[in-house]
Design a protein around this motif. Structure first.
Motif, short mmCIF file in Angstrom:
data_model
loop_
_atom_site.label_atom_id
_atom_site.label_comp_id
_atom_site.label_asym_id
_atom_site.label_seq_id
_atom_site.Cartn_x
_atom_site.Cartn_y
_atom_site.Cartn_z
N GLY A 182 -3.17 -16.66 -5.85
CA GLY A 182 -2.46 -17.01 -6.78
C GLY A 182 -2.10 -17.18 -7.91
N LEU A 183 -3.16 -15.98 -8.70
CA LEU A 183 -3.23 -15.68 -10.33
C LEU A 183 -3.21 -13.66 -9.88
CD1 LEU A 183 -6.75 -16.62 -11.22
CD2 LEU A 183 -4.67 -17.02 -12.04
N ILE A 184 -3.47 -13.22 -8.81
CA ILE A 184 -3.43 -12.07 -8.65
C ILE A 184 -1.99 -11.45 -8.35
CG2 ILE A 184 -4.32 -11.36 -6.03
CD1 ILE A 184 -6.23 -9.62 -7.68
N VAL A 185 -1.10 -12.18 -7.27
CA VAL A 185 -0.40 -11.73 -6.56
C VAL A 185 0.94 -11.80 -7.68
CG1 VAL A 185 1.64 -11.77 -4.99
CG2 VAL A 185 -0.95 -12.51 -4.48
N PHE A 201 -1.18 0.01 -9.80
CA PHE A 201 -2.15 1.39 -10.06
C PHE A 201 -2.44 1.20 -8.39
CE2 PHE A 201 -6.25 4.06 -9.58
CZ PHE A 201 -5.42 4.95 -10.06
N VAL A 202 -2.76 0.46 -7.13
CA VAL A 202 -2.80 0.59 -6.62
C VAL A 202 -1.75 1.14 -5.43
CG1 VAL A 202 -3.45 -0.79 -4.51
CG2 VAL A 202 -4.82 -1.05 -7.13
N GLY A 260 -4.33 -4.78 1.13
CA GLY A 260 -2.87 -5.30 2.32
C GLY A 260 -2.05 -4.46 1.70
N LEU A 261 -1.99 -4.52 0.13
CA LEU A 261 -1.26 -4.04 -1.02
C LEU A 261 -1.66 -1.85 -0.73
CD1 LEU A 261 1.04 -3.75 -3.09
CD2 LEU A 261 -0.88 -3.85 -4.89
N ARG A 321 3.67 1.70 4.17
CA ARG A 321 4.86 1.50 4.88
C ARG A 321 6.39 1.62 4.42
NH1 ARG A 321 4.62 -0.85 9.97
NH2 ARG A 321 2.16 -1.73 10.20
N LEU A 322 6.16 1.77 2.85
CA LEU A 322 7.37 1.88 2.10
C LEU A 322 7.46 3.89 1.72
CD1 LEU A 322 6.82 -0.87 -0.79
CD2 LEU A 322 7.72 -0.73 0.86
N ARG A 323 6.99 4.56 2.39
CA ARG A 323 7.16 6.19 2.00
C ARG A 323 8.18 6.65 2.62
NH1 ARG A 323 3.18 9.17 1.09
NH2 ARG A 323 3.56 10.94 2.65
#
Length: 210
Positions: free
Chosen positions: A19-22, A30-31, A166-167, A173-175
């Motif tokens: 919850g905090l990181i997403v 950056f990732v 995952g990120l 997949r977005l390339r």
């Protein structure tokens, strides 16, 4: 075998950690960009995940309470973090305004491993928001689980690891979308805006905490 209270602590840590990181921020932006470029993804994911683990466990050990006894340190870190984020935002803005440097596989566009890791470490350890989320908030929440506080910390650390993995690896997949220079211009423009907003928020926090 974990007992039901221990499992509850792990699940709670996992849920709160995610919850905090997403949310879009310095680390995540950056990732995402490194994942889209397919550039040093493993190193970036490892740095982010291990840094979060170290900060979470530091919070469980009581670093959050110790930081509260050094009130002058928070403004100093805020101003240093704001300066770094602003510089990184300026670089992102320059990329957005410079089409020839946008394609991820352009000659000379790739960044060395040392520079990439150094930038990732700076975006993590010079960002006071990371300390507030991991050391202070997660550390404080972990203390409410008593003897199961370490299971809570493991759950929170697992959440960070799952998210960054995952990120970083899912971004590829977005390339196809980012095969167009315009998409990179939009991404870098968003990153520049986010960095500027974070820098301003840190300056405000530093002034109010000074």
């Amino acid at each position: 075998m974990l007992t039901p209270p221990a499992l509850l602590a792990v699940a709670s840590g996992l849920a709160l950690g995610l919850g905090l990181i997403v949310a879009i921020g310095a680390q995540n932006a950056f990732v995402l960009r490194q994942g889209l470029r397919l550039e040093h993804v493993a190193a970036v994911v490892a740095v982010c995940a291990l840094s979060d683990l170290a900060l979470i466990f530091a919070g469980v050990l009581g670093a959050g309470a110790a930081l509260s006894r050094v009130p002058w340190l928070i403004p100093v870190v805020c101003f240093a973090g704001a300066a770094f984020l602003l510089c990184y935002g300026v670089l992102a803005a320059r990329r957005a305004l410079c089409p020839e440097a946008l394609l991820p596989d352009a000659a000379g566009a790739r960044t060395g491993l040392a520079v990439t890791v150094g930038t990732c470490l700076a975006l993590t350890w010079l960002n006071p928001h990371v300390y507030l989320d991991t050391v202070v908030l997660l550390g404080s929440m972990a203390s409410t689980y008593g003897e199961h506080r370490w299971e809570f910390a493991v759950g929170a650390g697992l959440g960070s690891t799952i998210w960054f993995t995952g990120l970083g690896y899912g971004a590829r997949r977005l390339r196809p979308v980012f095969a167009r220079p315009a998409a990179w211009r939009v991404l870098d423009g968003v990153i520049a805006a986010v960095m500027a907003a974070l820098a301003v928020s840190l300056v405000v926090r530093g002034v109010s905490g000074a």
